[in-house]
Enzyme design. Structure first.
Site, short mmCIF file in Angstrom:
data_model
loop_
_atom_site.label_atom_id
_atom_site.label_comp_id
_atom_site.label_asym_id
_atom_site.label_seq_id
_atom_site.Cartn_x
_atom_site.Cartn_y
_atom_site.Cartn_z
N ASN A 31 5.85 22.91 21.21
CA ASN A 31 5.22 22.93 22.54
C ASN A 31 6.11 23.50 23.63
O ASN A 31 5.70 23.62 24.78
CB ASN A 31 4.73 21.52 22.92
CG ASN A 31 3.58 21.10 22.02
OD1 ASN A 31 3.02 21.93 21.28
ND2 ASN A 31 3.25 19.83 22.05
N ILE A 44 -4.93 9.98 27.43
CA ILE A 44 -4.83 11.42 27.67
C ILE A 44 -6.01 12.19 27.09
O ILE A 44 -6.65 12.98 27.78
CB ILE A 44 -3.50 11.99 27.11
CG1 ILE A 44 -2.30 11.22 27.67
CG2 ILE A 44 -3.40 13.50 27.35
CD1 ILE A 44 -2.09 11.38 29.16
N ARG A 66 0.88 23.13 11.32
CA ARG A 66 0.87 23.77 12.65
C ARG A 66 2.09 23.35 13.45
O ARG A 66 2.56 24.09 14.31
CB ARG A 66 -0.40 23.36 13.43
CG ARG A 66 -1.67 23.82 12.79
CD ARG A 66 -2.88 23.45 13.61
NE ARG A 66 -2.82 24.06 14.94
CZ ARG A 66 -3.87 24.09 15.76
NH1 ARG A 66 -5.01 23.53 15.41
NH2 ARG A 66 -3.78 24.66 16.94
N ARG A 76 -11.55 20.48 25.42
CA ARG A 76 -10.24 20.74 26.04
C ARG A 76 -10.48 21.63 27.27
O ARG A 76 -10.33 22.84 27.21
CB ARG A 76 -9.29 21.41 25.05
CG ARG A 76 -9.04 20.60 23.78
CD ARG A 76 -8.14 19.40 23.99
NE ARG A 76 -6.78 19.74 24.32
CZ ARG A 76 -5.84 19.99 23.41
NH1 ARG A 76 -6.15 20.00 22.13
NH2 ARG A 76 -4.61 20.27 23.76
N ILE A 122 -10.32 23.68 30.73
CA ILE A 122 -9.22 24.45 31.35
C ILE A 122 -9.49 24.66 32.83
O ILE A 122 -8.96 25.61 33.44
CB ILE A 122 -9.00 25.80 30.64
CG1 ILE A 122 -10.28 26.65 30.67
CG2 ILE A 122 -8.50 25.60 29.22
CD1 ILE A 122 -10.05 28.10 30.23
N ASP A 123 -10.29 23.79 33.41
CA ASP A 123 -10.64 23.94 34.84
C ASP A 123 -9.40 23.96 35.74
O ASP A 123 -9.35 24.73 36.72
CB ASP A 123 -11.61 22.84 35.28
CG ASP A 123 -11.05 21.45 34.99
OD1 ASP A 123 -10.64 21.21 33.82
OD2 ASP A 123 -10.97 20.61 35.90
N LEU A 124 -8.39 23.20 35.39
CA LEU A 124 -7.19 23.15 36.25
C LEU A 124 -6.39 24.45 36.13
O LEU A 124 -5.81 24.94 37.10
CB LEU A 124 -6.31 21.95 35.88
CG LEU A 124 -6.97 20.58 36.05
CD1 LEU A 124 -6.04 19.48 35.55
CD2 LEU A 124 -7.35 20.33 37.51
N ASP A 138 1.11 12.36 21.73
CA ASP A 138 1.35 12.98 20.42
C ASP A 138 2.01 12.02 19.44
O ASP A 138 2.03 12.30 18.24
CB ASP A 138 2.23 14.23 20.57
CG ASP A 138 1.50 15.33 21.32
OD1 ASP A 138 2.15 16.30 21.74
OD2 ASP A 138 0.26 15.20 21.49
#
Ligand code: EPZ
Length: 417
Positions: free
Chosen positions: A23, A328, A398, A121, A123-125, A306
């Site tokens: 990340n 979250i 991943r 998920r 993504i507006d922000l 996570d």
């Protein structure tokens, strides 16, 4: 689809090195397109998600050459500003290229990243932040057209949620915005600080990451840089949980204890012996652990979402009941059903999961439901009685490089089929 076959019951001993953080690597690789200079990124492991990002870089026209865990990226010949649906769907976090492409080209075209195993998920922000910087964004037909023909202008942006991705996208775009940008209520994760450090090494003026306001003085010309990605704190937490589940004593190398202190605190409360030094955490566990006070996931420095599934696997066989509150993501308990197949007693009600510890889990055929959920099933299998087959391990790959080899090196009976 491949599977891990795990015979539970072997205690873990020895030492294991944590690889670079997925990340952190992903936004840093996106940042590489902000310059024509060569960027050399060390400790950038060949994870599925990293290789997916490399495919995007190459499709955009950048070169990316791997030498072990080091990636050399050069975007001087960048020729495209769009990411096709196939690549976006493969990895929704590619939305991080929106800010970098808009900064580089003044325009970008992406298909909507869509939801994933963790739920919608949005993504507006991300989009609101880029619009605040002066980008014109048209969303139509599942695609996003972002353009800034007159360039981007710095401004104050306040995030209603300290979104990691939105913070990163705004940081990347703001490096090309004239004037000052301040991000209020940003994400404070160590990966955000790592991105700031890389951008600074490239010549950008960024400060305040990790705190309550990040400030970027945009418009500086950026050059290539060399940077080592910080250790993956969630991979470190996974090894800690593995020892907690299976028992034994392991030295976890290349880890920054402060990055994962909230997980260490929970495992200590459960009865795990944890000793920290500068770049190492020594973990030892013997006998049955105890339940802990409610675990509520939060942004850094709170308990990381996570690590929720990973620690749930440990609590599933602890003495007593532990409550989890997943604040979250909307649906991040899909692994609970798989743990129940292994004999766990878990009740899920919306964002709350109540885990009543059983004496011992037993091996079963289970499937990874997502990256960290899959890692949690491996943790559970290590301490379970009998054999467990964890299917769909592509999810796990991943974010984990050679998890089976690392665990086998510690004495776990695990193989890949
Ligand atoms: C990053 O995802 C990580 N992924 C996730 O790790 C991690 O779980 C998450 O941050 C939280 O720490 C990468 O860094 C690649 P967010 P991100 O934006 O950026 C909502 C893993 O296992 N939100 O902080 O997508 C969102 O729905 C992965 O390694 C909006 O509503 O997370 C979520 O509920 C999984 N609007 C919450 O905020 C937005 O525009 C936090 O999401 C953006 C987010």
């Amino acid at each position: 689809m491949s599977a891990y076959i795990i015979e539970g019951g072997s205690k873990l001993y020895g030492s294991v090195r944590v690889h670079g953080a997925k990340n952190s690597a992903l936004p840093i690789l996106a940042a590489c397109i902000l310059t024509n200079g060569e960027c050399v990124i060390d400790d950038c492991p060949p994870l599925r998600d990293v290789e997916g990002t490399v495919r995007i870089l190459r499709r955009l026209g950048a070169t990316a050459v791997r030498d072990g865990d080091t990636l050399a990226v050069k975007a001087s010949a960048l020729a495209k500003n769009d990411i096709p649906d196939s690549l976006m769907r493969e990895m929704r976090s590619s939305v991080i290229f929106l800010g970098a492409l808009t900064a580089r080209y003044g325009s970008a075209r992406l298909s909507y990243p869509g939801g994933c195993e963790l739920g919608p998920r949005p993504i507006d922000l991300h989009l609101a932040g880029l619009r605040s910087l002066g980008a014109k964004i048209v969303e139509s037909g599942g695609g996003i057209e972002c353009s800034a023909p007159d360039g981007l202008r710095g401004c104050d942006i306040s995030l209603s949620i300290p979104s990691v991705g939105a913070t990163e996208n705004i940081m990347l775009a703001a490096t090309a915005a004239k004037g000052r940008t301040r991000i209020f209520n940003p994400a404070r994760e160590p990966e955000i600080v790592d991105l700031q450090n890389f951008l600074t090494a490239m010549g950008a003026e960024v400060r305040g990451a990790g705190g309550s306001i990040i400030e970027i003085e945009g418009g500086k010309p950026l050059h290539g840089a060399r940077h080592r990605v910080i250790p993956d704190r969630i991979v470190a937490a996974t090894y800690m949980a593995a020892v907690a589940s299976a028992g034994g004593a392991v030295s976890i190398e290349n880890v920054r204890p402060a990055d994962i202190a909230s997980v260490s605190a929970v495992l200590r409360e459960a009865g795990v012996d944890i000793r920290e030094s500068q770049n190492r955490i020594e973990v030892a566990s013997e006998g049955r652990l105890k339940s802990v006070r409610p675990i509520k996931t939060q942004g850094y420095p709170g308990f990381p979402t996570d690590a929720q599934s990973i620690v749930m696997s440990v609590m599933a066989s602890a003495q007593g009941t532990t409550m989890f509150v997943e604040n979250i993501f909307e649906s991040r308990y899909r692994h609970a059903g798989e743990l129940i197949r292994m004999g766990a007693d878990i009740r899920v009600e919306g964002r709350v999961a109540v885990v009543s510890g059983v004496k011992r889990l037993y091996g079963a055929n289970v499937s990874a439901t997502d990256l960290r959920g899959g890692a949690g099933l491996v943790v559970a299998a290590l301490g379970a009685e009998g054999e467990t087959a964890v299917g769909d391990i592509e999810f796990i790959e991943r974010g984990y490089c050679g998890l089976d080899e690392s665990l086998a090196g510690l004495g776990a009976r695990i193989s890949k089929r």
